[in-house]
Motif scaffolding. Structure first.
Motif, short mmCIF file in Angstrom:
data_model
loop_
_atom_site.label_atom_id
_atom_site.label_comp_id
_atom_site.label_asym_id
_atom_site.label_seq_id
_atom_site.Cartn_x
_atom_site.Cartn_y
_atom_site.Cartn_z
N ASN A 478 -72.05 -58.59 -2.00
CA ASN A 478 -70.74 -57.94 -2.03
C ASN A 478 -69.70 -58.80 -2.74
OD1 ASN A 478 -70.32 -55.27 -0.78
ND2 ASN A 478 -71.58 -56.20 0.81
N ILE A 523 -57.09 -57.36 2.41
CA ILE A 523 -58.27 -56.92 1.67
C ILE A 523 -59.54 -56.88 2.52
CG2 ILE A 523 -57.47 -57.60 -0.62
CD1 ILE A 523 -59.18 -60.11 -0.29
N GLN A 529 -58.01 -51.11 -0.60
CA GLN A 529 -58.17 -51.51 -2.00
C GLN A 529 -56.79 -51.76 -2.55
OE1 GLN A 529 -60.58 -48.04 -3.23
NE2 GLN A 529 -62.21 -49.54 -3.56
N GLY A 540 -65.91 -48.03 -6.14
CA GLY A 540 -66.01 -48.72 -4.85
C GLY A 540 -65.23 -47.98 -3.79
P1 ATP Z 1 -66.83 -51.66 -2.25
O1 ATP Z 1 -67.07 -53.13 -2.07
O2 ATP Z 1 -66.85 -50.92 -0.97
O3 ATP Z 1 -67.66 -51.07 -3.29
P2 ATP Z 1 -64.28 -52.60 -3.20
O4 ATP Z 1 -64.96 -53.64 -3.99
O5 ATP Z 1 -63.09 -51.94 -3.78
O6 ATP Z 1 -65.32 -51.47 -2.78
P3 ATP Z 1 -63.88 -54.60 -1.23
O7 ATP Z 1 -65.07 -55.34 -1.70
O8 ATP Z 1 -63.67 -54.48 0.24
O9 ATP Z 1 -63.84 -53.14 -1.81
O10 ATP Z 1 -62.59 -55.25 -1.84
C1 ATP Z 1 -61.30 -54.74 -1.49
C2 ATP Z 1 -60.33 -54.92 -2.61
O11 ATP Z 1 -60.00 -56.28 -2.76
C3 ATP Z 1 -60.86 -54.50 -3.97
O12 ATP Z 1 -60.71 -53.12 -4.17
C4 ATP Z 1 -59.98 -55.31 -4.90
O13 ATP Z 1 -58.75 -54.68 -5.07
C5 ATP Z 1 -59.77 -56.59 -4.13
N1 ATP Z 1 -60.74 -57.62 -4.54
C6 ATP Z 1 -61.83 -58.02 -3.87
N2 ATP Z 1 -62.47 -59.01 -4.51
C7 ATP Z 1 -61.75 -59.28 -5.61
C8 ATP Z 1 -61.89 -60.21 -6.71
N3 ATP Z 1 -62.90 -61.08 -6.76
N4 ATP Z 1 -60.93 -60.18 -7.69
C9 ATP Z 1 -59.90 -59.31 -7.63
N5 ATP Z 1 -59.72 -58.41 -6.63
C10 ATP Z 1 -60.63 -58.39 -5.64
#
Ligand code: ATP
Ligand code: MG
Length: 579
Positions: A478, A523, A529, A540
């Motif tokens: 993830n 987050i 998101q 996502g």
């Molecule tokens: P999913 O993991 O369920 O497919 P997602 O990636 O949008 O969806 P999360 O992994 O929970 O959801 O992350 C939540 C939010 O945090 C993301 O939508 C993004 O906006 C932000 N985020 C997470 N990791 C990063 C990163 N490495 N760089 C920039 N933003 C991030």
């Protein structure tokens, strides 16, 4: 033979009479800052030094150190305070003028242009309490009279320190007694169990300088958690079944407990540990001597802060008074009635939880098959195997395929989250170095495709962790999926592993778009998101990090994030090594 002439010293024989005047000021100081001023004055009049430093190590403390100086740099004071050996005995130190310093003390003196120094320790029963250092720019010689005067000043200071501490302890005891009286008065006025328990939680937290507190109430075969003090609004207070967790240990043994290394205790609550809890104090509330009604649970979350015997006795006294208040028959009747309604409320809640989980499980099962079929057919159509598609049709079919894939991912994430919450994790020994190097290898191809660099900074070996391989793997997948999604081509993704104090410290870092500061604390919430890119070409559902946190917690670890918009994001994961 010519004796070297002593420079700018008071006439010998003067030191002791001068001291008599200063003694009064030293002995009558009632606050440490006043004492230090008096000590410095006394040393200056009797020994005429060019500089004076005082260092004081508070006893029984959180490592508190007090420093004070006259004509001496803060840097010197800081360094001197970190060298307990310097203060241990009476000594005269001569620092060579130009040569290389022979030891750190000489070096420190040279930095202050001091050629000679004397140290007079604070003499108190066997414990190191610091001392006074007087320094001269030239190598003066001191008369026995003066040395005696210095020793006397230190001894008087030590006696005064003791007085001040005793006085403070007495004032504290008096204050606590007043607070306890106030507590009893208020307790007697409270009519119902909830107000009593929430008041006790509040006061116990306050009087022990705890950062958090909560009450456990035994209801049938469960300890239910109530009245959290300083817990975040969305904290989940899970009931504990008989035999589970520290509140049951307290209830069953009837004994109070201090754990000053709470985070490493096998019964520690991972969520509280994740919030930084370092120390725990638990006291059972015993009614009718052997029946335990509930527990008072207190936590300190400031590193290094501890509970002591005094806190324990205080909370035990609160618990006794609470028990008396509850023994009051009217309240007790109310309690019994309340427990039965609480018990049924609890059962209802559990039943609803079970139904909800079953529901999600069923729905996701029912959804997965048709979604798979939709996706398969859409892929088949779009591949052209069933005949050429007109221009607009191909676009539509691809949208169907992409959306079906997203829904399948959502269902899978929901399932994994549910499993992380409800199922026991496996506990096997895992080598983090192997896990992470495999992970990097697995992602190399994808990195090349996205034109991203992927690097790993791993030690040769690191302590193993106890954990569940599938879930740990899912956690990293993830984090990597986020790093890939949010890092534009040309960027770098780095995995780092270090061992810090028996903990594994893992970093997943990218040079991507970053997360605006105002979103950082949210987050990890489900479905959260970052707004602003509503089109969300990255797709996502926002469940990834919620699952990551759930898995880290189940491993008694902690996760934090650091990010700068436009520069990148780093997730820090700390996992306890298998001990
Ligand atoms: P999913 O993991 O369920 O497919 P997602 O990636 O949008 O969806 P999360 O992994 O929970 O959801 O992350 C939540 C939010 O945090 C993301 O939508 C993004 O906006 C932000 N985020 C997470 N990791 C990063 C990163 N490495 N760089 C920039 N933003 C991030
Ligand atoms: Mg994600």
């Amino acid at each position: 033979m010519v004796q070297p002439m002593p420079t700018h010293l008071p006439e010998s024989g003067q030191a002791l009479p001068q001291l008599a005047e200063a003694a009064h000021t030293i002995l009558s100081a009632t606050r440490l800052p006043d004492l230090w001023t008096a000590v410095i004055n006394a040393i200056r009049t009797t020994l005429k030094p060019d500089a004076v430093a005082i260092c004081y190590y508070a006893p029984d403390s959180l490592g508190q150190i007090d420093v004070y100086g006259y004509n001496i740099s803060d840097r010197f004071l800081k360094r001197a305070a970190s060298q307990p050996a310097l203060w241990r005995k009476n000594q005269i130190i001569t620092a060579p003028k130009e040569e290389e310093p022979a030891n750190p003390t000489h070096y420190m003196l040279q930095q202050e242009s001091l050629a000679r120094a004397t140290v007079f320790p604070f003499v108190a029963q066997d414990t190191l309490q610091g001392g006074i250092l007087a320094g001269w720019q030239t190598a003066v010689s001191l008369t026995p009279d003066q040395l005696e005067a210095g020793r006397l000043v230190a001894q008087m200071a030590a006696a005064t320190i003791q007085n001040i501490n005793l006085f403070a302890a007495q004032a504290r005891a008096l204050q606590r007694e007043q607070q306890l009286n106030e507590f009893s008065r208020t307790l007697n006025e409270l009519q119902d169990l909830p107000s009593i328990l929430s008041y006790v939680a509040e006061i116990a937290t306050q009087l022990t300088d705890a950062n958090r507190g909560k009450m456990g109430l035994i209801v049938g075969e469960q300890v239910m958690m109530f009245y959290p003090v300083n817990f975040p609004a969305d904290a989940i207070l899970r009931p504990l079944s008989r035999g589970q967790g520290l509140p049951w240990t307290l209830a069953e043994s009837g004994q109070s407990l201090i754990l000053n290394d709470y985070a490493n205790h096998h019964q520690a609550d991972p969520e509280i540990v994740a919030a930084g809890a370092s120390a725990f104090l638990g006291v059972p509330i015993l009614v009718w001597d052997d029946q335990c009604l509930g527990t008072i649970n207190l936590f300190k979350t400031t590193p290094g802060h501890r509970f002591n015997q005094r806190d324990l006795e205080l909370v035990e006294s609160l618990a006794r008074q609470t028990a008396v208040a509850i023994k009051n028959s009217r309240l007790y009747a109310e309690y019994e009635q309340r427990t039965s309604s609480l018990a049924s409320a609890l059962m209802r809640q559990e039943e609803m939880d079970r139904l909800k989980n079953l529901f999600v499980q069923n729905i996701s099962h029912e959804l997965r098959t048709p979604l798979g079929i939709i996706y398969g057919h859409a892929e088949l159509l779009s591949s052209g195997a069933l005949g050429e598609l007109a221009h607009g049709q191909k676009d539509s079919i691809e949208i169907i395929a992409r959306r079906a894939k997203m829904l399948t991912n959502l269902v899978n994430d929901l399932n994994a989250l549910l499993a992380a919450e409800t199922q026991e994790f496996r506990r096997e020994l895992i080598d983090p170095v192997t896990l992470l190097s495999k992970l990097v290898d697995d992602y190399r191809l994808q990195a090349a495709e996205y034109e991203l660099n992927i690097t790993a900074d791993l030690p040769e070996e690191a302590p193993f962790v106890h954990g569940d391989l599938t879930n740990l793997r899912r956690m990293f997948d993830n984090l990597m999926s986020n790093a890939f999604k949010f890092t534009p081509s040309g960027g770098t993704i780095t995995l780092r592993l270090k061992t810090v104090d028996k903990n594994l410290h893992i970093e997943v870092s990218d040079t991507g778009i970053g997360i605006p500061a105002e979103h950082l604390h949210r987050i990890f919430e489900r479905f959260y998101q970052v707004a602003g890119d509503l089109a969300r070409p990255q797709g996502g559902t926002g469940l990834g990090l919620a699952l990551v946190r759930e898995i880290v917690n189940a491993h008694h670890g902690q996760i934090t994030v650091e990010s700068q918009q436009g520069a990148g994001t780093t997730f820090h994961i700390r996992l306890p090594a298998a001990g």
